[in-house]
Design an enzyme around this catalytic site. Sequence first.
Site, PDB file in Angstrom:
ATOM      1  N   ASP A 201       3.886   5.399  18.120  1.00  0.00           N
ATOM      2  CA  ASP A 201       3.860   5.310  16.663  1.00  0.00           C
ATOM      3  C   ASP A 201       4.774   6.376  16.050  1.00  0.00           C
ATOM      4  O   ASP A 201       4.759   7.538  16.475  1.00  0.00           O
ATOM      5  CB  ASP A 201       2.416   5.543  16.211  1.00  0.00           C
ATOM      6  CG  ASP A 201       2.201   5.256  14.745  1.00  0.00           C
ATOM      7  OD1 ASP A 201       2.367   4.095  14.341  1.00  0.00           O
ATOM      8  OD2 ASP A 201       1.879   6.192  13.983  1.00  0.00           O
ATOM      9  N   GLU A 275       8.508   3.122  18.227  1.00  0.00           N
ATOM     10  CA  GLU A 275       8.648   2.678  16.843  1.00  0.00           C
ATOM     11  C   GLU A 275       9.556   3.699  16.166  1.00  0.00           C
ATOM     12  O   GLU A 275       9.124   4.794  15.815  1.00  0.00           O
ATOM     13  CB  GLU A 275       7.294   2.646  16.127  1.00  0.00           C
ATOM     14  CG  GLU A 275       7.443   2.074  14.717  1.00  0.00           C
ATOM     15  CD  GLU A 275       6.417   2.557  13.682  1.00  0.00           C
ATOM     16  OE1 GLU A 275       6.257   1.877  12.669  1.00  0.00           O
ATOM     17  OE2 GLU A 275       5.809   3.622  13.878  1.00  0.00           O
TER      18      GLU A 275
HETATM   19  C1  GLC Z   1       3.174   3.288  11.909  1.00  0.00           C
HETATM   20  C2  GLC Z   1       2.108   2.236  12.025  1.00  0.00           C
HETATM   21  C3  GLC Z   1       1.455   2.070  10.694  1.00  0.00           C
HETATM   22  C4  GLC Z   1       0.836   3.386  10.288  1.00  0.00           C
HETATM   23  C5  GLC Z   1       1.873   4.501  10.307  1.00  0.00           C
HETATM   24  C6  GLC Z   1       1.231   5.849  10.223  1.00  0.00           C
HETATM   25  O1  GLC Z   1       4.210   2.911  11.088  1.00  0.00           O
HETATM   26  O2  GLC Z   1       2.656   1.052  12.520  1.00  0.00           O
HETATM   27  O3  GLC Z   1       0.492   1.055  10.698  1.00  0.00           O
HETATM   28  O4  GLC Z   1       0.293   3.288   9.005  1.00  0.00           O
HETATM   29  O5  GLC Z   1       2.608   4.490  11.498  1.00  0.00           O
HETATM   30  O6  GLC Z   1       0.572   6.143  11.431  1.00  0.00           O
END
Ligand code: GLC
Length: 535
Positions: A201, A275
Amino acid sequence: MKSSPWWKEATIYQIYPRSYFDSNGDGEGDLPGITSKLEYVKSLGVDAIWLSPFYTSPNKDGGYDVANPRDVDPRFGNLADAKQMIDVAHELDLRVLVDIVPNHFSDQHVWFQEALKAGRGSLERARFHFYDANTDGTPPNNWISLFGGPSWTQVEDGQFYLHLFDSSQPDLNWDNPDVDEDFEKTLRFWLDLGADGFRIDVAHGLVKEDVLKDHPDPQGLSDALRLDMPMDPERRYALLPTVPYFDRQGVHEIYRKWRAIFNSYGSRDVMAVAEAWVHPPVNATRYVRPDELHQVFNFDLLDASFNAEQLYRLMSGALDLMKSVEALPTWALSNHDSPRVASRIGEIESRALALFVLALPGSCYVFAGQELGLPDGVIPDESRQDPIYFRTKGAQKGRDGARVPLPWNGETAPFGFTSGSPWLPLQDSWKELTVEKQESDPKSVLNLYRNALNLRAEHLVNNGEVEWIESPTHGSKSESLLAFKRGNVSVYMNLANSPVEVQVSGKLLVVSAGTVDGRDGKVTIPPVSTLWLHH
Ligand code: GLC
Ligand code: CA
């Protein structure tokens, strides 16, 4: 036959645990619920599942506010349930990726609670970003939270802590060795329990620069980071590389260490996907250097229009970019943070696009419900849960619409998802979309995904590169036609509302919608449809 690692061209099914299947009638999906549906998951033909967080959490941000990363939140079950889920998945030859959230903890994590008590200047506070207020009482800098509002919150003794997201999600200080050590523990904990890897994440956010400096244009930056915010592209591209908290060089040192941990599991073939929203796009390739991570998400298709020119540019761009580092792209049409593809571009369009994408080289991420053609839920404001909705005082509705529970069976909502009352409402109009209904309909989206995934494994995986046949730069016969050849398969997508005739012969493997007419070396592709031909 498959010699390359399992994840190279895998199809990975994203499960949002709270919305998958409720085993105990409390209205929320849980781990035993997922376990009981793994046969269904297997029947789709996917290779792996990725689960959004199910760790101990006050659930202020859908579990991405983690209070204990090495335990299961009671709403989802317990550690034995997690182990059971992983074991059953493995028996079915499905790999399991879990989410790891290294940018922040929940404010309920014991470290943050200790930091509050220990006070300014303490070792406990050094694990986060705590600073004194400016002399005029304002926060240490002017950064804006990605969820809206200031990215600093003041505690009782006057210090502020940094949170790029909700105020309940204090950012961790990755310069502090405790943080490093604790995440190594967490990685090993899940790998030792049997997990096959991680979705990381906010992988680009761990290292911050100039924490005490104001950004010259914080609002511009905040808008530039929001894909749904219209902005002059030049301005956006000028602002994005100036983000002081994303994509800094230091993050790569962290992933080199993590890679060594993954490699220490040897033949287990552990993998991780980042991500990482980065700009310029070439920066994404750094995350998949041979000594770093295995994959990086490509989010281009999450907000692309159903337009041949744009899709061609994004797809060929991603393929070329990753080829430059001998990697393959990843593809995603939906996830828990963005509108569902069937709502965004239309049901029939989303079928065509999915079938086209499933033929491309690389890994495909499929968000649970996508295989049912599920649209976004209609969420009454009083049921909303996303912190984005609250922090922007309702100006942005947030992401709850994409996170609705799945319709399994029966004629009325909640369609077998729960025997109780679902945490978000399912729509009565989904009665034709249930798994039960679609299983018996050979033309359903569900059966389209199943066919496509089987055929993909048989004819396409590890089967060479894309050669474009019809595209805006390959003298396409129609502005609304895209086609490529890969191995012995040709893939045609007709984006127009009228049929298109092309000169090609071959055996029809699958079509996303409509009836295909083929004879005398010619094939008529139905309107808004994709087909695969075998030669
Ligand atoms: C990422 C996740 C999202 C979350 C954010 C903060 O973007 O996919 O759902 O709110 O991180 O952790
Ligand atoms: Ca439950």
